[in-house]
Write a protein that holds these residues in place. Structure first.
Motif, PDB file in Angstrom:
ATOM      1  N   THR A 108      62.338  54.923  66.270  1.00 40.20           N
ATOM      2  CA  THR A 108      62.323  55.063  64.924  1.00 40.20           C
ATOM      3  C   THR A 108      63.537  55.815  64.393  1.00 40.20           C
ATOM      4  OG1 THR A 108      59.929  55.541  65.182  1.00 40.20           O
ATOM      5  CG2 THR A 108      60.676  55.963  63.039  1.00 40.20           C
ATOM      6  N   PRO A 109      64.518  54.898  63.583  1.00 35.85           N
ATOM      7  CA  PRO A 109      64.054  53.623  63.563  1.00 35.85           C
ATOM      8  C   PRO A 109      64.629  52.896  64.939  1.00 35.85           C
ATOM      9  CG  PRO A 109      66.333  54.189  62.459  1.00 35.85           C
ATOM     10  CD  PRO A 109      65.671  55.696  62.793  1.00 35.85           C
ATOM     11  N   PHE A 110      64.115  51.781  64.948  1.00 37.69           N
ATOM     12  CA  PHE A 110      64.205  50.840  66.189  1.00 37.69           C
ATOM     13  C   PHE A 110      65.470  50.380  66.389  1.00 37.69           C
ATOM     14  CE2 PHE A 110      61.154  47.892  68.834  1.00 37.69           C
ATOM     15  CZ  PHE A 110      62.110  47.680  69.729  1.00 37.69           C
ATOM     16  N   ALA A 123      74.760  40.293  61.306  1.00 36.52           N
ATOM     17  CA  ALA A 123      73.503  39.553  62.083  1.00 36.52           C
ATOM     18  C   ALA A 123      73.528  39.053  63.553  1.00 36.52           C
ATOM     19  CB  ALA A 123      72.923  38.442  61.129  1.00 36.52           C
ATOM     20  N   PHE A 124      72.459  39.532  64.268  1.00 39.61           N
ATOM     21  CA  PHE A 124      72.793  38.926  65.731  1.00 39.61           C
ATOM     22  C   PHE A 124      71.463  39.134  66.498  1.00 39.61           C
ATOM     23  CE2 PHE A 124      73.230  43.122  67.594  1.00 39.61           C
ATOM     24  CZ  PHE A 124      73.605  43.861  66.537  1.00 39.61           C
ATOM     25  N   CYS A 125      71.418  38.441  67.578  1.00 44.57           N
ATOM     26  CA  CYS A 125      70.005  38.457  68.338  1.00 44.57           C
ATOM     27  C   CYS A 125      70.433  39.200  69.801  1.00 44.57           C
ATOM     28  CB  CYS A 125      69.348  37.197  68.485  1.00 44.57           C
ATOM     29  SG  CYS A 125      68.702  36.902  66.923  1.00 44.57           S
ATOM     30  N   VAL A 126      69.703  39.966  70.347  1.00 47.56           N
ATOM     31  CA  VAL A 126      69.940  40.434  71.710  1.00 47.56           C
ATOM     32  C   VAL A 126      68.826  39.827  72.458  1.00 47.56           C
ATOM     33  CG1 VAL A 126      69.765  42.374  73.209  1.00 47.56           C
ATOM     34  CG2 VAL A 126      70.782  42.604  71.187  1.00 47.56           C
ATOM     35  N   ASN A 127      69.192  38.811  73.440  1.00 48.82           N
ATOM     36  CA  ASN A 127      68.343  37.937  74.116  1.00 48.82           C
ATOM     37  C   ASN A 127      68.042  38.859  75.676  1.00 48.82           C
ATOM     38  OD1 ASN A 127      68.416  35.407  72.711  1.00 48.82           O
ATOM     39  ND2 ASN A 127      70.218  35.976  72.582  1.00 48.82           N
ATOM     40  N   VAL A 128      67.024  39.202  75.977  1.00 43.79           N
ATOM     41  CA  VAL A 128      66.899  40.031  77.379  1.00 43.79           C
ATOM     42  C   VAL A 128      67.064  39.081  78.363  1.00 43.79           C
ATOM     43  CG1 VAL A 128      65.406  41.073  78.816  1.00 43.79           C
ATOM     44  CG2 VAL A 128      65.440  41.696  76.186  1.00 43.79           C
ATOM     45  N   VAL A 129      68.307  39.410  79.054  1.00 45.71           N
ATOM     46  CA  VAL A 129      68.529  38.318  80.382  1.00 45.71           C
ATOM     47  C   VAL A 129      67.493  38.621  81.325  1.00 45.71           C
ATOM     48  CG1 VAL A 129      69.988  38.189  82.254  1.00 45.71           C
ATOM     49  CG2 VAL A 129      70.932  38.522  79.768  1.00 45.71           C
ATOM     50  N   LEU A 141      65.416  40.007  70.531  1.00 42.69           N
ATOM     51  CA  LEU A 141      65.446  41.252  69.674  1.00 42.69           C
ATOM     52  C   LEU A 141      66.212  40.793  68.473  1.00 42.69           C
ATOM     53  CD1 LEU A 141      64.922  42.560  72.286  1.00 42.69           C
ATOM     54  CD2 LEU A 141      66.255  44.417  71.530  1.00 42.69           C
ATOM     55  N   GLU A 142      65.827  40.656  67.236  1.00 46.78           N
ATOM     56  CA  GLU A 142      66.420  40.127  66.044  1.00 46.78           C
ATOM     57  C   GLU A 142      67.024  41.391  65.473  1.00 46.78           C
ATOM     58  OE1 GLU A 142      63.876  36.188  65.017  1.00 46.78           O
ATOM     59  OE2 GLU A 142      64.441  37.621  63.548  1.00 46.78           O
ATOM     60  N   CYS A 143      68.258  41.417  65.328  1.00 49.84           N
ATOM     61  CA  CYS A 143      68.923  42.733  64.842  1.00 49.84           C
ATOM     62  C   CYS A 143      69.592  42.509  63.585  1.00 49.84           C
ATOM     63  CB  CYS A 143      69.987  42.923  65.992  1.00 49.84           C
ATOM     64  SG  CYS A 143      69.119  43.286  67.415  1.00 49.84           S
ATOM     65  N   ARG A 144      70.103  43.652  62.967  1.00 46.44           N
ATOM     66  CA  ARG A 144      70.852  43.733  62.059  1.00 46.44           C
ATOM     67  C   ARG A 144      71.913  44.972  62.255  1.00 46.44           C
ATOM     68  NH1 ARG A 144      67.513  45.310  56.811  1.00 46.44           N
ATOM     69  NH2 ARG A 144      67.247  47.474  57.360  1.00 46.44           N
ATOM     70  N   LEU A 145      73.050  44.696  61.736  1.00 47.60           N
ATOM     71  CA  LEU A 145      74.064  45.913  62.150  1.00 47.60           C
ATOM     72  C   LEU A 145      73.475  47.188  61.424  1.00 47.60           C
ATOM     73  CD1 LEU A 145      76.760  46.790  63.273  1.00 47.60           C
ATOM     74  CD2 LEU A 145      77.539  45.867  61.214  1.00 47.60           C
ATOM     75  N   PHE A 146      73.510  48.232  61.925  1.00 51.33           N
ATOM     76  CA  PHE A 146      73.112  49.560  61.722  1.00 51.33           C
ATOM     77  C   PHE A 146      74.484  50.197  61.463  1.00 51.33           C
ATOM     78  CE2 PHE A 146      71.685  54.126  62.287  1.00 51.33           C
ATOM     79  CZ  PHE A 146      70.377  53.990  61.164  1.00 51.33           C
ATOM     80  N   ILE A 170      75.679  49.772  66.846  1.00 46.58           N
ATOM     81  CA  ILE A 170      74.239  50.542  66.855  1.00 46.58           C
ATOM     82  C   ILE A 170      73.705  49.167  65.971  1.00 46.58           C
ATOM     83  CG2 ILE A 170      72.730  52.243  66.451  1.00 46.58           C
ATOM     84  CD1 ILE A 170      74.784  54.157  66.881  1.00 46.58           C
ATOM     85  N   CYS A 171      72.579  48.582  66.584  1.00 50.94           N
ATOM     86  CA  CYS A 171      71.891  47.474  65.957  1.00 50.94           C
ATOM     87  C   CYS A 171      70.478  48.142  65.511  1.00 50.94           C
ATOM     88  CB  CYS A 171      71.623  46.516  66.924  1.00 50.94           C
ATOM     89  SG  CYS A 171      72.906  46.309  68.006  1.00 50.94           S
ATOM     90  N   GLU A 172      69.783  47.655  64.510  1.00 49.88           N
ATOM     91  CA  GLU A 172      68.597  47.840  64.405  1.00 49.88           C
ATOM     92  C   GLU A 172      67.799  46.709  64.361  1.00 49.88           C
ATOM     93  OE1 GLU A 172      65.531  49.545  60.822  1.00 49.88           O
ATOM     94  OE2 GLU A 172      67.657  49.093  60.226  1.00 49.88           O
ATOM     95  N   VAL A 173      66.477  46.872  65.067  1.00 49.79           N
ATOM     96  CA  VAL A 173      65.845  45.570  65.706  1.00 49.79           C
ATOM     97  C   VAL A 173      64.840  45.469  64.433  1.00 49.79           C
ATOM     98  CG1 VAL A 173      64.283  44.646  67.262  1.00 49.79           C
ATOM     99  CG2 VAL A 173      66.183  46.215  68.081  1.00 49.79           C
ATOM    100  N   LEU A 174      64.888  44.336  63.780  1.00 48.08           N
ATOM    101  CA  LEU A 174      64.082  43.949  62.686  1.00 48.08           C
ATOM    102  C   LEU A 174      62.662  43.279  63.292  1.00 48.08           C
ATOM    103  CD1 LEU A 174      66.503  42.777  59.878  1.00 48.08           C
ATOM    104  CD2 LEU A 174      65.596  45.079  60.140  1.00 48.08           C
ATOM    105  N   ARG A 175      62.934  42.485  64.263  1.00 44.56           N
ATOM    106  CA  ARG A 175      61.759  41.659  64.730  1.00 44.56           C
ATOM    107  C   ARG A 175      61.856  41.357  66.195  1.00 44.56           C
ATOM    108  NH1 ARG A 175      59.658  36.802  61.288  1.00 44.56           N
ATOM    109  NH2 ARG A 175      59.041  38.786  59.841  1.00 44.56           N
ATOM    110  N   LEU A 176      60.818  41.172  66.824  1.00 41.88           N
ATOM    111  CA  LEU A 176      60.919  41.087  68.183  1.00 41.88           C
ATOM    112  C   LEU A 176      60.106  39.806  68.578  1.00 41.88           C
ATOM    113  CD1 LEU A 176      59.591  44.814  69.313  1.00 41.88           C
ATOM    114  CD2 LEU A 176      61.648  43.896  69.825  1.00 41.88           C
ATOM    115  N   ARG A 177      60.644  39.052  69.208  1.00 42.79           N
ATOM    116  CA  ARG A 177      60.061  37.882  69.753  1.00 42.79           C
ATOM    117  C   ARG A 177      59.674  37.900  71.113  1.00 42.79           C
ATOM    118  NH1 ARG A 177      61.810  34.332  65.483  1.00 42.79           N
ATOM    119  NH2 ARG A 177      60.513  32.692  66.459  1.00 42.79           N
TER     120      ARG A 177
END
Ligand SMILES: Cc1cc2nc3c(=O)[nH]c(=O)nc-3n(C[C@H](O)[C@H](O)[C@H](O)COP(=O)(O)O)c2cc1C
Length: 202
Positions: free
Chosen positions: A52-54, A79-85, A132-137, A151-158
């Motif tokens: 918190t924040p994520f 804007a970017f996504c972190v895909n878990v490998v 993890l859908e992220c925006r730049l923090f 440092i990235c803020e995760v806005l949405r998880l898939r």
């Protein structure tokens, strides 16, 4: 053996750091350039920062003094996504880790399909079970070296239905996810035993 890190060369520091801080999870970072080109690359300087924040962080080096495509895209689009490998994707992850120029679309290179995130303007790896859908923090410029911490803020998880939540409210099942970590150089660390330890009661 005892070393003062300041007396070591950069290469030796890198070797000791990456062989002692192990295993590291791998962020497979997907971005889109302002011109619309897709980009995908793995980063194992990757860590959890806060719930918190994520927040999660990645640290990106430079290539011959020039910013890597991922960092440039993140700075420009935020804007970017972190895909878990995960284990089944190791070969494709490795294929995207080549030092390609900005005109190479690593999704194409590795034969990967992309889909568009909905909370940010970035693609993600369509077959990745956890995204993890992220925006730049915050961008933290690290003085004295070539790395920049993002440092990235995760806005949405898939999370794919193939990865159920383990007993307990919101833990993804590690055995279903099969995350893969990195050791050093070409060495990786698939998920091994996962023993449970009860914390001491106080
Ligand atoms: C498993 C793995 C982990 C990596 N981790 C990092 C890292 O944490 N930081 C970094 O700058 N480069 C790292 N790299 C190298 C980048 O993936 C590589 O420089 C890539 O070409 C960057 O792509 P880009 O220019 O499209 O951003 C790693 C490569 C692999 C294969």
């Amino acid at each position: 053996m005892i070393w003062d890190t300041a007396a070591l060369g950069g290469r030796e520091r890198y070797q000791l750091l990456t062989s002692l801080v192990v295993p590291r999870p791998i962020a497979w970072v997907s971005t889109r350039s302002p011109e619309g080109r897709r980009n995908l690359a793995p980063f194992s300087y990757f860590g959890a920062v806060a719930a918190t924040p994520f927040l999660v962080s990645i640290s990106i080096g430079s290539r011959a003094g020039v910013e890597k495509d991922t960092l440039r895209n993140i700075r420009q689009t935020g804007a970017f996504c972190v895909n878990v490998v995960t284990e089944p994707q190791m070969a494709q992850m490795n294929e995207t880790g080549g030092e390609y120029g900005p005109n190479v679309d690593e999704f194409e290179r590795a034969g990967l399909a992309s889909a568009d995130a909905d909370s940010v303007d970035a693609p993600y790896v369509a077959d990745c079970p956890a995204v993890l859908e992220c925006r730049l923090f915050k961008v933290v410029e690290l003085e004295g070296g070539p790395n920049t911490m993002v440092i990235c803020e995760v806005l949405r998880l898939r999370l794919s239905d193939a990865v159920p939540l383990a007993p307990g409210p919101r833990y993804a099942d590690a055995a279903a996810l099969r995350p893969d970590g990195r050791l050093w150089g070409d060495l990786y660390a698939p998920l091994g035993d996962t023993p449970a330890l009860k914390r001491p009661a106080v």
